[in-house]
Enzyme design. Structure first.
Site, short mmCIF file in Angstrom:
data_model
loop_
_atom_site.label_atom_id
_atom_site.label_comp_id
_atom_site.label_asym_id
_atom_site.label_seq_id
_atom_site.Cartn_x
_atom_site.Cartn_y
_atom_site.Cartn_z
N SER A 281 0.83 -1.21 0.00
CA SER A 281 0.00 0.00 0.00
C SER A 281 0.87 1.26 0.00
CB SER A 281 -0.96 0.01 1.19
OG SER A 281 -0.28 0.32 2.38
N LYS B 32 12.03 7.24 13.72
CA LYS B 32 12.48 7.89 12.47
C LYS B 32 13.76 8.70 12.70
CE LYS B 32 9.31 6.38 9.57
NZ LYS B 32 9.64 5.52 8.41
N TYR C 74 7.07 7.21 17.17
CA TYR C 74 7.35 7.29 15.72
C TYR C 74 8.52 8.24 15.47
CZ TYR C 74 6.23 8.07 10.73
OH TYR C 74 6.26 8.18 9.35
N1 LIG Z 1 2.22 8.95 4.19
C1 LIG Z 1 2.91 9.86 4.83
O1 LIG Z 1 2.44 11.00 5.03
C2 LIG Z 1 4.28 9.56 5.32
C3 LIG Z 1 5.03 10.62 5.85
C4 LIG Z 1 6.30 10.38 6.32
C5 LIG Z 1 6.84 9.11 6.24
N2 LIG Z 1 6.12 8.09 5.73
C6 LIG Z 1 6.73 6.76 5.71
O2 LIG Z 1 6.51 6.16 4.46
C7 LIG Z 1 6.51 4.74 4.61
C8 LIG Z 1 5.29 4.18 3.91
O3 LIG Z 1 4.11 4.66 4.56
P1 LIG Z 1 2.75 4.83 3.76
O4 LIG Z 1 2.35 6.23 3.84
O5 LIG Z 1 2.87 4.17 2.45
O6 LIG Z 1 1.78 4.00 4.75
P2 LIG Z 1 0.85 2.73 4.52
O7 LIG Z 1 0.01 2.93 3.33
O8 LIG Z 1 0.24 2.47 5.83
O9 LIG Z 1 1.90 1.58 4.16
C9 LIG Z 1 2.64 0.90 5.13
C10 LIG Z 1 3.21 -0.36 4.54
O10 LIG Z 1 3.97 -1.03 5.55
C11 LIG Z 1 3.57 -2.40 5.55
N3 LIG Z 1 3.71 -2.99 6.87
C12 LIG Z 1 3.09 -2.61 8.02
N4 LIG Z 1 3.42 -3.45 9.00
C13 LIG Z 1 4.26 -4.38 8.47
C14 LIG Z 1 4.91 -5.52 8.98
N5 LIG Z 1 4.79 -5.90 10.27
N6 LIG Z 1 5.69 -6.26 8.14
C15 LIG Z 1 5.82 -5.91 6.84
N7 LIG Z 1 5.22 -4.84 6.31
C16 LIG Z 1 4.45 -4.09 7.10
C17 LIG Z 1 2.10 -2.39 5.13
O11 LIG Z 1 1.71 -3.63 4.59
P3 LIG Z 1 0.94 -4.81 5.37
O12 LIG Z 1 -0.08 -4.17 6.26
O13 LIG Z 1 0.40 -5.64 4.26
O14 LIG Z 1 1.99 -5.53 6.13
C18 LIG Z 1 2.14 -1.33 4.04
O15 LIG Z 1 2.53 -1.91 2.83
C19 LIG Z 1 6.52 4.48 6.12
O16 LIG Z 1 7.84 4.15 6.51
C20 LIG Z 1 6.11 5.80 6.71
O17 LIG Z 1 6.61 5.99 8.01
C21 LIG Z 1 4.84 8.29 5.27
#
Ligand SMILES: NC(=O)c1ccc[n+]([C@@H]2O[C@H](COP(=O)([O-])OP(=O)(O)OC[C@H]3O[C@@H](n4cnc5c(N)ncnc54)[C@H](OP(=O)(O)O)[C@@H]3O)[C@@H](O)[C@H]2O)c1
Length: 264
Positions: A15, A158, A154
């Site tokens: 995702s 990070k 978090y």
């Molecule tokens: N969106 C933002 O605003 C934002 C901002 C700053 C940083 N980030 C960083 O960007 C990265 C991606 O976040 P996103 O926004 O894409 O969020 P997201 O849509 O919630 O995606 C998170 C991903 O991590 C996987 N995940 C969660 N728990 C896991 C586990 N135990 N083992 C393996 N995979 C796992 C989920 O897949 P499953 O549930 O299928 O395991 C999913 O594919 C993260 O590191 C987040 O901290 C995002």
């Protein structure tokens, strides 16, 4: 596209940012390895990548588990005999005040957001040396640069990720090896819905800040550009990027603004 003949392993590929990385990197010739827990969703992502002409292999794993990280890293190397790029996107956020949060929740966040990407990188070092280089893309956060309310665990994870990969950037001697640290601001994904609350239950709410965040397609285009240009750090987002400037030059104002904005 510089990655069209490369083996690219993406964690968090089911995702959000990881899924979109897979979509945009899925060009003919590319070989993608896709990791997350939800195997069915990964299979959908893989099918979409194949339609776009790439090879895609699903390596489902729960990266909360230390032994699963080791197994999946071995499987990733075995799958194509090399890993040219690893993108650490799997991660989980937090929505709870520090006081009252179960320390176990902080530990879970540290496990996934810090220990998983660093453990996987450790496992890949011998392969990077053997194949004469590689690239690691660590998806950090602006919360890895500054403190935000409701996200103390978090922020800690990070900040740790940022420190670890920045130290690696300045100390490694592996020829052809590159580390890119990405600091996204607010990107429109399901991250706030999946964030953990004080007891470890999912927040379940799309925060207004998230809903109005940068489209994930735009964020990923910028990440890929940074990979192509071999940048070392990239800050991606909207006006929240200005906060970094305020944080550095007017810390008192930063504390007021972050307190107000961070809760949304
Ligand atoms: N969106 C933002 O605003 C934002 C901002 C700053 C940083 N980030 C960083 O960007 C990265 C991606 O976040 P996103 O926004 O894409 O969020 P997201 O849509 O919630 O995606 C998170 C991903 O991590 C996987 N995940 C969660 N728990 C896991 C586990 N135990 N083992 C393996 N995979 C796992 C989920 O897949 P499953 O549930 O299928 O395991 C999913 O594919 C993260 O590191 C987040 O901290 C995002």
């Amino acid at each position: 596209m510089l990655f069209n003949d490369q083996v690219v392993w993406i964690t968090g590929a089911s995702s959000g940012i990881g899924q979109e990385m897979a979509r945009q990197l899925a060009v003919p010739g590319a070989r993608l390895l896709l990791t997350a827990r939800d195997e069915a969703r990964l299979q959908d992502v893989a099918a979409n990548c194949r339609q776009r002409g790439a090879e895609a292999i699903v390596l489902a794993a729960d990266l909360f588990q230390a032994d699963a990280r080791v197994r999946v890293a071995e499987a990733a190397v075995a799958a194509c005999g090399r890993v040219d790029v690893v993108i650490h996107s799997a991660g989980i956020s937090q929505r709870s005040f520090t006081e009252g949060t179960d320390p176990e929740v902080e530990r879970r966040i540290m496990e996934l957001d810090f220990f998983a990407p660093t453990a996987i990188t450790h496992k890949l070092f011998p392969q990077f040396r053997k194949q004469g280089g590689g690239m690691v893309v660590a998806i950090g956060s602006v919360a890895g640069l500054m403190g935000f309310p409701l996200r103390s665990g978090y922020c800690a994870a990070k900040h740790a990720l940022h420190g670890w990969f920045e130290a690696l950037q300045v100390e490694h001697d592996i020829p052809g090896f590159h580390v890119l640290i990405v600091h996204p601001g607010r990107i429109r994904t399901g991250i706030s819905k999946n964030a953990l609350t004080a007891t470890g239950v999912a927040h379940g709410i799309m925060d207004p800040g998230q809903k109005n965040g940068m489209p994930v397609e735009q964020c990923v285009r910028r990440i890929i550009r940074a990979m192509e240009r071999k940048e070392h750090q990239v800050l991606i987002g909207g006006k929240e990027r200005m906060l970094l400037w305020v944080w550095w030059f007017i810390p008192g104002l930063y504390r007021k603004l972050a307190g107000r904005l961070g809760g949304k």
